[in-house]
Design a protein around this motif. Structure first.
Motif, mmCIF file in Angstrom:
data_model
loop_
_atom_site.group_PDB
_atom_site.id
_atom_site.type_symbol
_atom_site.label_atom_id
_atom_site.label_comp_id
_atom_site.label_asym_id
_atom_site.label_seq_id
_atom_site.Cartn_x
_atom_site.Cartn_y
_atom_site.Cartn_z
ATOM 1 N N LEU A 1 -3.747 -13.515 12.192
ATOM 2 C CA LEU A 1 -4.898 -12.796 11.654
ATOM 3 C C LEU A 1 -4.916 -11.345 12.142
ATOM 4 O O LEU A 1 -5.190 -10.423 11.363
ATOM 5 C CB LEU A 1 -6.187 -13.513 12.065
ATOM 6 N N MET A 2 -4.605 -11.131 13.425
ATOM 7 C CA MET A 2 -4.558 -9.758 13.951
ATOM 8 C C MET A 2 -3.443 -8.952 13.295
ATOM 9 O O MET A 2 -3.609 -7.768 13.007
ATOM 10 C CB MET A 2 -4.384 -9.782 15.474
ATOM 11 N N LEU A 3 -2.298 -9.577 13.037
ATOM 12 C CA LEU A 3 -1.206 -8.870 12.360
ATOM 13 C C LEU A 3 -1.582 -8.490 10.936
ATOM 14 O O LEU A 3 -1.262 -7.391 10.475
ATOM 15 C CB LEU A 3 0.060 -9.732 12.359
ATOM 16 N N VAL A 4 -2.259 -9.383 10.240
ATOM 17 C CA VAL A 4 -2.659 -9.110 8.857
ATOM 18 C C VAL A 4 -3.626 -7.932 8.811
ATOM 19 O O VAL A 4 -3.607 -7.140 7.875
ATOM 20 C CB VAL A 4 -3.280 -10.382 8.215
ATOM 21 N N VAL A 5 -4.456 -7.774 9.806
ATOM 22 C CA VAL A 5 -5.408 -6.667 9.851
ATOM 23 C C VAL A 5 -4.741 -5.392 10.360
ATOM 24 O O VAL A 5 -4.997 -4.297 9.855
ATOM 25 C CB VAL A 5 -6.624 -7.041 10.737
ATOM 26 N N ALA A 6 -3.866 -5.498 11.348
ATOM 27 C CA ALA A 6 -3.286 -4.324 11.989
ATOM 28 C C ALA A 6 -2.254 -3.607 11.120
ATOM 29 O O ALA A 6 -2.191 -2.376 11.125
ATOM 30 C CB ALA A 6 -2.652 -4.716 13.322
ATOM 31 N N ILE A 7 -1.448 -4.338 10.359
ATOM 32 C CA ILE A 7 -0.373 -3.717 9.566
ATOM 33 C C ILE A 7 -0.922 -2.744 8.519
ATOM 34 O O ILE A 7 -0.453 -1.600 8.445
ATOM 35 C CB ILE A 7 0.548 -4.793 8.959
ATOM 36 N N PRO A 8 -1.927 -3.114 7.706
ATOM 37 C CA PRO A 8 -2.451 -2.121 6.753
ATOM 38 C C PRO A 8 -3.083 -0.908 7.435
ATOM 39 O O PRO A 8 -2.993 0.211 6.908
ATOM 40 C CB PRO A 8 -3.496 -2.896 5.954
ATOM 41 N N MET B 1 -0.139 1.364 8.510
ATOM 42 C CA MET B 1 0.507 1.972 7.333
ATOM 43 C C MET B 1 -0.397 3.024 6.692
ATOM 44 O O MET B 1 0.076 4.074 6.260
ATOM 45 C CB MET B 1 0.874 0.895 6.312
ATOM 46 N N GLY B 2 -1.688 2.751 6.649
ATOM 47 C CA GLY B 2 -2.629 3.715 6.078
ATOM 48 C C GLY B 2 -2.720 4.987 6.889
ATOM 49 O O GLY B 2 -2.796 6.084 6.339
ATOM 50 N N SER B 3 -2.732 4.861 8.206
ATOM 51 C CA SER B 3 -2.815 6.053 9.048
ATOM 52 C C SER B 3 -1.533 6.879 8.950
ATOM 53 O O SER B 3 -1.583 8.107 8.997
ATOM 54 C CB SER B 3 -3.106 5.673 10.497
ATOM 55 N N ARG B 4 -0.382 6.227 8.792
ATOM 56 C CA ARG B 4 0.875 6.973 8.644
ATOM 57 C C ARG B 4 0.862 7.767 7.335
ATOM 58 O O ARG B 4 1.292 8.924 7.296
ATOM 59 C CB ARG B 4 2.067 6.017 8.652
ATOM 60 N N LYS B 5 0.367 7.148 6.270
ATOM 61 C CA LYS B 5 0.297 7.833 4.975
ATOM 62 C C LYS B 5 -0.653 9.023 5.051
ATOM 63 O O LYS B 5 -0.370 10.097 4.523
ATOM 64 C CB LYS B 5 -0.162 6.848 3.902
#
Length: 134
Positions: free
Chosen positions: A10-17, A20-24
């Motif tokens: 659950l933490m991975l599912v929340v952390a990955i987006p 990725m969003g902050s990098r974009k």
């Protein structure tokens, strides 16, 4: 082991987006900064408010002068520049060019013999509204 798997997933599912969003977002901010520092005199630009103009002076680090009409120069913050745009194309010059060797009869014959061109694709501009006339 199974008790830790679900919370970790659950933490991975929340952390990955989020990552990725902050990098974009960082990449877009860097591109905007590069654009604003690369502005030079004569560049055609659009501001964040939608105003088109030509850069007239870039001597200040925080602001630039933009010519919005012939003889009308305004001062803007560099951050107000949204993007560079291509200079307008003068279609009038293309229409008025005619070779001096052709006679009017020759060009008229060429027009009647040429197949009818399809209408140009693109936006059509409506005539201005006349307010107050009844």
């Amino acid at each position: 082991m199974n008790q830790l798997f679900l919370p970790l997933l659950l933490m991975l599912v929340v952390a990955i987006p989020l990552v990725m969003g902050s990098r974009k977002q960082k990449r877009a901010a860097q591109e905007q900064k590069n654009l604003q520092t690369s502005l030079s005199e004569g560049d055609r630009v659009m501001t964040t408010s939608g105003l088109y103009g030509t850069v007239a002076d870039t001597s200040d680090e925080t602001s630039i002068d933009i010519e919005i009409a012939p003889g009308v120069v305004t001062t803007w913050l560099r951050q107000a520049v949204r993007e560079k745009v291509a200079p307008p194309v003068d279609e009038i010059e293309d229409e008025t060019e005619e070779s001096p060797e052709e006679s009017p009869a020759t060009s008229a014959e060429a027009i009647t013999e040429a197949p009818a061109e399809e209408e140009k694709a693109g936006p059509q501009i409506a005539p201005p509204l006349e307010h107050g006339k009844k």
